[in-house]
Motif scaffolding. Sequence first.
Motif, mmCIF file in Angstrom:
data_model
loop_
_atom_site.group_PDB
_atom_site.id
_atom_site.type_symbol
_atom_site.label_atom_id
_atom_site.label_comp_id
_atom_site.label_asym_id
_atom_site.label_seq_id
_atom_site.Cartn_x
_atom_site.Cartn_y
_atom_site.Cartn_z
ATOM 1 N N ASN A 14 92.972 25.245 -28.074
ATOM 2 C CA ASN A 14 94.185 26.057 -28.000
ATOM 3 C C ASN A 14 93.987 27.349 -27.202
ATOM 4 N N GLY A 15 92.773 27.572 -26.682
ATOM 5 C CA GLY A 15 92.508 28.730 -25.851
ATOM 6 C C GLY A 15 92.398 30.049 -26.583
ATOM 7 N N LYS A 16 92.339 30.022 -27.926
ATOM 8 C CA LYS A 16 92.326 31.260 -28.702
ATOM 9 C C LYS A 16 90.921 31.831 -28.889
ATOM 10 N N ILE A 17 89.887 30.984 -28.837
ATOM 11 C CA ILE A 17 88.507 31.428 -29.042
ATOM 12 C C ILE A 17 87.663 30.935 -27.863
ATOM 13 N N THR A 18 86.925 31.835 -27.252
ATOM 14 C CA THR A 18 86.045 31.486 -26.137
ATOM 15 C C THR A 18 84.638 31.965 -26.445
ATOM 16 N N MET A 19 83.677 31.058 -26.361
ATOM 17 C CA MET A 19 82.281 31.374 -26.670
ATOM 18 C C MET A 19 81.481 31.531 -25.390
ATOM 19 N N TYR A 20 80.574 32.515 -25.383
ATOM 20 C CA TYR A 20 79.676 32.749 -24.248
ATOM 21 C C TYR A 20 78.242 32.784 -24.771
ATOM 22 N N LEU A 21 77.353 32.021 -24.123
ATOM 23 C CA LEU A 21 75.924 32.056 -24.423
ATOM 24 C C LEU A 21 75.160 32.329 -23.135
ATOM 25 N N GLY A 22 74.110 33.138 -23.237
ATOM 26 C CA GLY A 22 73.297 33.433 -22.062
ATOM 27 C C GLY A 22 72.355 32.303 -21.686
ATOM 28 N N LYS A 23 72.049 31.414 -22.620
ATOM 29 C CA LYS A 23 71.171 30.277 -22.361
ATOM 30 C C LYS A 23 71.415 29.229 -23.428
ATOM 31 N N ARG A 24 70.918 28.035 -23.171
ATOM 32 C CA ARG A 24 71.110 26.938 -24.131
ATOM 33 C C ARG A 24 69.779 26.351 -24.600
ATOM 34 N N ASP A 25 68.683 26.882 -24.091
ATOM 35 C CA ASP A 25 67.350 26.482 -24.558
ATOM 36 C C ASP A 25 66.745 27.644 -25.330
ATOM 37 N N PHE A 26 66.401 27.409 -26.593
ATOM 38 C CA PHE A 26 65.833 28.446 -27.436
ATOM 39 C C PHE A 26 64.431 28.012 -27.852
ATOM 40 N N VAL A 27 63.474 28.897 -27.607
ATOM 41 C CA VAL A 27 62.058 28.540 -27.662
ATOM 42 C C VAL A 27 61.509 28.728 -29.072
ATOM 43 N N ASP A 28 60.779 27.718 -29.520
ATOM 44 C CA ASP A 28 60.041 27.784 -30.783
ATOM 45 C C ASP A 28 58.621 28.247 -30.461
ATOM 46 N N HIS A 29 58.262 29.447 -30.954
ATOM 47 C CA HIS A 29 56.937 30.012 -30.712
ATOM 48 C C HIS A 29 55.967 29.690 -31.852
ATOM 49 N N ILE A 30 56.267 28.704 -32.676
ATOM 50 C CA ILE A 30 55.497 28.320 -33.861
ATOM 51 C C ILE A 30 55.654 29.376 -34.961
ATOM 52 N N SER A 31 55.391 30.636 -34.633
ATOM 53 C CA SER A 31 55.539 31.704 -35.632
ATOM 54 C C SER A 31 57.007 32.047 -35.878
ATOM 55 N N GLY A 32 57.880 31.698 -34.983
ATOM 56 C CA GLY A 32 59.302 31.987 -35.125
ATOM 57 C C GLY A 32 60.077 31.424 -33.951
ATOM 58 N N ASP A 43 91.663 35.742 -29.130
ATOM 59 C CA ASP A 43 93.025 36.105 -28.753
ATOM 60 C C ASP A 43 93.580 37.152 -29.713
ATOM 61 N N GLY A 44 94.468 38.017 -29.203
ATOM 62 C CA GLY A 44 95.042 39.074 -30.031
ATOM 63 C C GLY A 44 95.807 38.558 -31.232
ATOM 64 N N ASP A 45 96.331 37.316 -31.174
ATOM 65 C CA ASP A 45 97.077 36.748 -32.297
ATOM 66 C C ASP A 45 96.185 36.447 -33.497
ATOM 67 N N TYR A 46 94.857 36.434 -33.279
ATOM 68 C CA TYR A 46 93.929 36.068 -34.361
ATOM 69 C C TYR A 46 93.322 37.303 -35.034
ATOM 70 N N GLN A 47 93.833 38.473 -34.770
ATOM 71 C CA GLN A 47 93.221 39.688 -35.313
ATOM 72 C C GLN A 47 93.284 39.754 -36.836
ATOM 73 N N ASP A 48 94.234 39.043 -37.446
ATOM 74 C CA ASP A 48 94.355 39.053 -38.907
ATOM 75 C C ASP A 48 93.700 37.840 -39.555
#
Length: 381
Positions: A14-32, A43-48
Motif C-alpha cells: 500500500n506504499g505506507k511503509i518503506t524499509m531501507y537497509l545498508g546491506k543484506r549480508d550480516f557477518v557472524d564473528h563467532i563471538s557475536g 506515511d503521515g496517515d500512520y502517525q497514530d
Amino acid sequence: MVFNFRVYKKQSPNGKITMYLGKRDFVDHISGIEPIDGVFVMDGDYQDRKIFGQVVCSFRYGREEDEVMGLNFQKDLYLASQQVFPPPEKQETSKLQERLVKKLGDNCYPFTFTIPPNAPASVTLQPASDEEGQPCGVHYYVKLFCGDSDTDRGHKRSAVSMNIRKVQYAPSKQGKQPCTVVRKDFMLSPGELELEVTLDKQLYHHGEKVAVNVSIRNNSNKIVKKIKAMVQQGVDVVLFQNGQYRTSVASMETQEGCPINPGSSLQKIMYLLPLLSSNKDRRGIALDGQLKKQDTNLASTTLLASPDQRDAFGIIVSYAVKVKLYLGALGGELAAELPFVLMHPKPNARGKLVQADSQADVEMFRQDTIMEPEADGDRFD
C-alpha cells in the motif's frame, strides 16, 4: 564533505511503509553477530498507529509439494521482535542511520535488531531440476508491519519484508597443516600397506585448488591397482537424528604410477577443485544462502565456537578430502580422510575480497553519485 552510499529499499504493497537497509549480508564473528541496522519511512496517515519489527529465521526441511493434509515442513523462528514506532526514547544510531534520517525527512525512523550468537547460518540445499517452490534450507528476513502487538499477524498490504543473510568469512590465520597416516595389515600375509596424506594448508577459499600430497609405501605382498581422491561435503541437518550425509563434490581417479608392487613406493600430488558448476545436477548439495535467484556457490564451512552450540534448526556444513587405494577384489581398500575449511575471504567496503580479521568495522559504501532506489528490494547501483 558529502558522503554518498548505497542502500536497499523495499516498500509495502500500500506504499505506507518503506524499509531501507545498508546491506543484506550480516557477518557472524563467532563471538557475536553484526546488528541489523536500518531505517523506515512511514506515511503521515500512520502517525497514530504502532509499527513492529521482527527478524525471522525460516527453516524449511521438506518440499512444498509434499505438504498435504495440513502438513507443514517449515518452521519460522522469531529471533528478534520489538516495537519500532512510536520509537523508544533513547536509541543508539549508526552513521548510516543518521545520514538516511537526515536525507529522508521527519517521517524516517531508525531500527536496530540483534541476532542471538548461536543462530544458524544461511544455507540452501540444492533442489532437483524438476522441483518447484522454496528450496530446503535456512533463510532470514526482516519484517516491518502495522498492528496492535508484535503477535498480531497484521495485513499484507501494510507489511514489508526483505531477505537477508547471516554469513561467516574465513579467519585471517591458517591452522595447522592437515596430515594423517593410515596403515593396513593383512591376515595370513606379512607386512603392511602405509598411506600418508597431506594437504598444503588447512584453509581454502572458494575457487582454489586443493593440493593433495599422497605418499604410499607398500611393505605388504598386495598390489595397489588404482588411486582415487575426492572432496566430500558433509551436511548435518541437526533437527533429524539421521540427518547426516556426504556428497562428493570433486573427485579424481588415476592409475598413473600403478600398479604399486610389493616393496615399492609412490609419491604424487593430486589437485581437486570443488565447484558448484560441476555439481549443478546433484540434489541435496549445500549452497550458500541465496538472495532471490542470483548465482551462488558451494556452502562455506560452518564455524562453531563449540560443537555443543549447534542450533536445532540449523544445517552444519563441513568438508574433507578422502583418498582411497584399491587393492583388487581380494585385497579390499585402504582409505584416509583429512578435514579442511572452505570459505570466502572477507570483502572490504568496496566489495574487493580480503582476508577476514577478528572484529573489523564494516565501512559504508562510497560512490560517485547518490543512487535512487528501486521498489523490489534490490541494491540500486
